[in-house]
Scaffold this motif. Structure first.
Motif: not given
Length: 251
Positions: A55, A62, A66, A95
């Motif tokens: 990422v 994201f 997350s 990630k």
């Protein structure tokens, strides 16, 4: 900033495992920058080379999914604009590495700016290669982030110490760690005109009497408007007694 604290950290020759792993992971994720590409072209190239297991650290979706679990929507466009303006290339991170070291969620910190809404703090790694360490972000996008040069930042390292100057904004204290050394620092910030002003940074040596997790707020006492006492722990002597004293500052 904090130069007087850094003298102590020279006593530590090895970084802790956590910090080393994080720095190494960043180095592995770095893509060589070609002088033949513009910033935009280089950015697009990095986006194209970002696989499903990695990422770019300006990926707001994201981060929202997350860390913030869809409860808040982070806006870091102004920091991304700074990256572009200064040609600071974005970091790409695996990630799994991100989730291992940065997915601690967010920590409640009270209403920092007096708007009647609850605020939370969380940590993100450096967004680009011009930044030196982690940063503290707040779920209220009107509250600016706090940059650090440390890779050992955690949401519970930011503490609301109350409205010392009685202007409607809460002052905060940051527990600063270089990871390896037992010499730490605590820095007091005041929010003025949508900017964090550093008021004072002082020593906190790891000891058996006070721990940051349990006793942080015992180190501060508001004595009157604009006046704050803090307990500075400079060292521990051979008898295991604290070399410490109460000191006063004005906010």
């Amino acid at each position: 900033m904090r130069n007087h604290i850094y003298i102590f950290t020279l006593l530590s020759f090895f970084a802790c495992k956590t910090e080393t792993e994080k720095i190494e992971s960043r180095a592995k994720s770095k893509v060589n920058v070609s002088e033949n590409f513009s910033y935009e072209e280089e950015l697009n190239k990095r986006k194209e080379n970002t696989t499903k297991d990695s990422v770019l650290l300006n990926d707001i979706q994201f981060i929202n999914d997350s860390i913030l679990k869809g409860k808040f929507k982070l806006d870091i466009s102004k920091y991304s604009d700074e990256s572009s303006k200064n040609k600071c290339y974005l970091i790409r991170l695996n990630k799994n590495i991100f989730n291992e070291f940065y997915n601690e969620g967010f920590e409640y910190i009270g209403d920092l700016n007096g708007d009647g809404k609850e605020d939370y703090v969380f940590v993100l790694p450096a967004l680009n290669y011009c930044e030196e360490g982690d940063s503290y972000y707040f779920t209220n996008n009107n509250i600016p982030r706090i940059l650090t040069d440390s890779n050992c930042c955690h949401p519970n390292n930011i503490i609301n110490i109350g409205d010392i100057d009685e202007d409607g904004n809460m002052e905060i204290a940051e527990y600063y760690s270089s990871c390896a050394s037992r010499y730490k620092a605590i820095t007091i910030y005041s929010l003025k005109n949508s900017k964090w002003n550093e008021i004072k940074s002082f020593s906190f040596v790891l000891n058996d009497k006070y721990s940051i997790e349990k006793d942080f707020k015992k180190l501060f006492r508001k004595t009157s408007k604009n006046q704050l006492k803090y307990y500075e722990i400079n060292d521990v002597d051979i008898k295991n007694e604290l070399v410490a004293s109460w000191k006063k500052i004005k906010i």
